[in-house]
Design a protein around this motif. Structure first.
Motif, short mmCIF file in Angstrom:
data_model
loop_
_atom_site.label_atom_id
_atom_site.label_comp_id
_atom_site.label_asym_id
_atom_site.label_seq_id
_atom_site.Cartn_x
_atom_site.Cartn_y
_atom_site.Cartn_z
N VAL A 118 -9.56 22.25 -10.07
CA VAL A 118 -10.62 23.02 -9.42
C VAL A 118 -11.69 23.42 -10.42
O VAL A 118 -12.88 23.38 -10.11
N THR A 119 -11.30 23.83 -11.62
CA THR A 119 -12.31 24.22 -12.62
C THR A 119 -13.15 23.03 -13.05
O THR A 119 -14.30 23.20 -13.42
N VAL A 120 -12.60 21.81 -12.97
CA VAL A 120 -13.39 20.62 -13.29
C VAL A 120 -14.34 20.29 -12.15
O VAL A 120 -15.53 20.02 -12.37
N LYS A 121 -13.84 20.32 -10.92
CA LYS A 121 -14.66 19.92 -9.77
C LYS A 121 -15.61 21.01 -9.31
O LYS A 121 -16.73 20.75 -8.92
N PHE A 122 -15.15 22.26 -9.32
CA PHE A 122 -15.97 23.41 -8.89
C PHE A 122 -16.01 24.44 -10.02
O PHE A 122 -15.31 25.44 -9.97
N PRO A 123 -16.83 24.20 -11.04
CA PRO A 123 -16.78 25.09 -12.22
C PRO A 123 -17.19 26.53 -11.94
O PRO A 123 -16.74 27.43 -12.63
N LYS A 124 -18.02 26.77 -10.94
CA LYS A 124 -18.50 28.13 -10.70
C LYS A 124 -17.65 28.90 -9.68
O LYS A 124 -17.89 30.06 -9.43
N GLU A 125 -16.68 28.23 -9.08
CA GLU A 125 -15.85 28.86 -8.05
C GLU A 125 -14.65 29.56 -8.67
O GLU A 125 -14.10 29.12 -9.68
N SER A 126 -14.23 30.65 -8.04
CA SER A 126 -13.07 31.40 -8.50
C SER A 126 -11.78 30.71 -8.03
O SER A 126 -11.72 30.18 -6.94
N THR A 127 -10.76 30.76 -8.87
CA THR A 127 -9.46 30.18 -8.50
C THR A 127 -8.46 31.26 -8.12
O THR A 127 -7.27 30.97 -8.00
N LYS A 128 -8.93 32.46 -7.89
CA LYS A 128 -8.04 33.58 -7.57
C LYS A 128 -7.35 33.33 -6.22
O LYS A 128 -8.01 33.05 -5.22
N GLY A 129 -6.04 33.41 -6.22
CA GLY A 129 -5.26 33.25 -4.99
C GLY A 129 -5.04 31.80 -4.59
O GLY A 129 -4.35 31.52 -3.61
N LEU A 130 -5.61 30.86 -5.30
CA LEU A 130 -5.53 29.45 -4.93
C LEU A 130 -4.14 28.88 -5.17
O LEU A 130 -3.65 28.07 -4.39
N GLY A 131 -3.50 29.33 -6.25
CA GLY A 131 -2.15 28.85 -6.55
C GLY A 131 -1.16 29.23 -5.47
O GLY A 131 -0.36 28.41 -5.02
N PHE A 132 -1.22 30.49 -5.02
CA PHE A 132 -0.31 30.93 -3.97
C PHE A 132 -0.61 30.22 -2.65
O PHE A 132 0.30 29.88 -1.90
N TYR A 133 -1.90 29.98 -2.39
CA TYR A 133 -2.30 29.23 -1.18
C TYR A 133 -1.68 27.83 -1.20
O TYR A 133 -1.13 27.36 -0.20
N ALA A 134 -1.75 27.16 -2.34
CA ALA A 134 -1.20 25.82 -2.47
C ALA A 134 0.32 25.83 -2.36
O ALA A 134 0.90 24.96 -1.69
N VAL A 135 0.97 26.82 -2.97
CA VAL A 135 2.43 26.89 -2.91
C VAL A 135 2.89 27.16 -1.48
O VAL A 135 3.86 26.55 -1.00
N ARG A 136 2.19 28.04 -0.78
CA ARG A 136 2.54 28.32 0.61
C ARG A 136 2.44 27.06 1.46
O ARG A 136 3.29 26.80 2.31
N ARG A 137 1.40 26.25 1.22
CA ARG A 137 1.25 25.00 1.97
C ARG A 137 2.32 24.00 1.57
O ARG A 137 2.84 23.26 2.40
N THR A 138 2.67 23.97 0.29
CA THR A 138 3.67 23.02 -0.19
C THR A 138 5.05 23.29 0.40
O THR A 138 5.81 22.36 0.61
N MET A 139 5.36 24.55 0.66
CA MET A 139 6.68 24.89 1.18
C MET A 139 6.90 24.42 2.61
O MET A 139 8.03 24.42 3.09
N GLN A 140 5.84 24.02 3.28
CA GLN A 140 5.97 23.50 4.65
C GLN A 140 6.18 21.99 4.60
O GLN A 140 5.63 21.32 3.73
N MET A 141 6.96 21.49 5.53
CA MET A 141 7.10 20.05 5.64
C MET A 141 5.73 19.46 5.99
O MET A 141 4.95 20.06 6.73
N ARG A 142 5.44 18.29 5.48
CA ARG A 142 4.10 17.70 5.61
C ARG A 142 3.64 17.58 7.06
O ARG A 142 2.50 17.87 7.38
N ARG A 143 4.52 17.17 7.96
CA ARG A 143 4.10 16.95 9.34
C ARG A 143 3.80 18.25 10.09
O ARG A 143 3.16 18.24 11.12
N TRP A 144 4.27 19.38 9.56
CA TRP A 144 4.05 20.68 10.23
C TRP A 144 2.94 21.49 9.58
O TRP A 144 2.71 22.64 9.96
#
Length: 195
Positions: free
Chosen positions: A155-181
């Motif tokens: 994200v810092t490479v693609k969107f250098p001016k955007e904040s990454t706050k809370g993004l890790g937890f957002y990604a982990v929450r999505r990862t914990m779900q099965m892909r089809r759901w």
């Protein structure tokens, strides 16, 4: 002298008006039509029953738009937690990779069921189940760290001016779900590079 002759005016056919490129594709409403539409939008319900019916209809319409956006990925109607190009990139980043966390819940469920069902017949199985639980927890923690660090870096490479706050937890929450759901639905295939 400079007038057209009757034969010239009879043969020319006026061209149909062409729509402007980038135009809205419809004629501008008259003032009367615009005012009528505005008044209709501002029309207040006369009693409590009409107000609740109007509110229910509005909520139903918004919910239908949101559900459709969850299936198609339309950013206009997504919930606030899923809006924006950074969140879309995070979803694509998660959906493009295989993850231990995605399969953790089914594996832990099977391991615990095997431990409960067969622990009376095989006393040593309790130790194996505990060891498998420990291994899964270590793998989940490692996957969590790698996902968060990799996403933050991308994200810092693609969107250098955007904040990454809370993004890790957002990604982990999505990862914990099965892909089809997962909602919003995945828009990239596994192994495909997120755009």
């Amino acid at each position: 002298m400079f007038r057209r002759t009757k034969s010239e005016t009879a043969t020319t056919v006026p061209a149909e008006p062409q729509g402007k490129p980038g135009g809205k594709g419809r004629p501008t409403p008259t003032r009367k039509e615009a005012e009528a539409a505005r008044k209709q939008a501002l029309k207040k319900p006369r009693n409590r029953k009409e107000a609740s019916a109007y509110r229910r209809e509005k909520v139903r319409t918004e919910r239908a738009k949101m559900q459709d956006a969850m299936r198609t990925g339309d950013d206009r109607y997504l919930p606030a937690a899923d809006k924006g190009p950074v969140r879309r990139f995070a979803r694509d980043y998660v959906d493009a990779r295989y993850s231990v966390m995605e399969f953790a819940l089914p594996v832990l469920l099977v391991v615990s069921l095997v431990g409960v069902v067969f622990s009376a017949q095989f006393p040593w199985l309790a130790g194996v189940v505990n060891l498998l639980f420990l291994v899964m927890i270590v793998l989940i923690a490692a996957d969590w760290f790698l996902l968060s660090a990799g996403l933050r870096k991308a994200v810092t490479v693609k969107f250098p001016k955007e904040s990454t706050k809370g993004l890790g937890f957002y990604a982990v929450r999505r990862t914990m779900q099965m892909r089809r759901w997962r909602m919003p639905k995945p828009m990239v295939k596994r192994g495909e590079k997120p755009s």
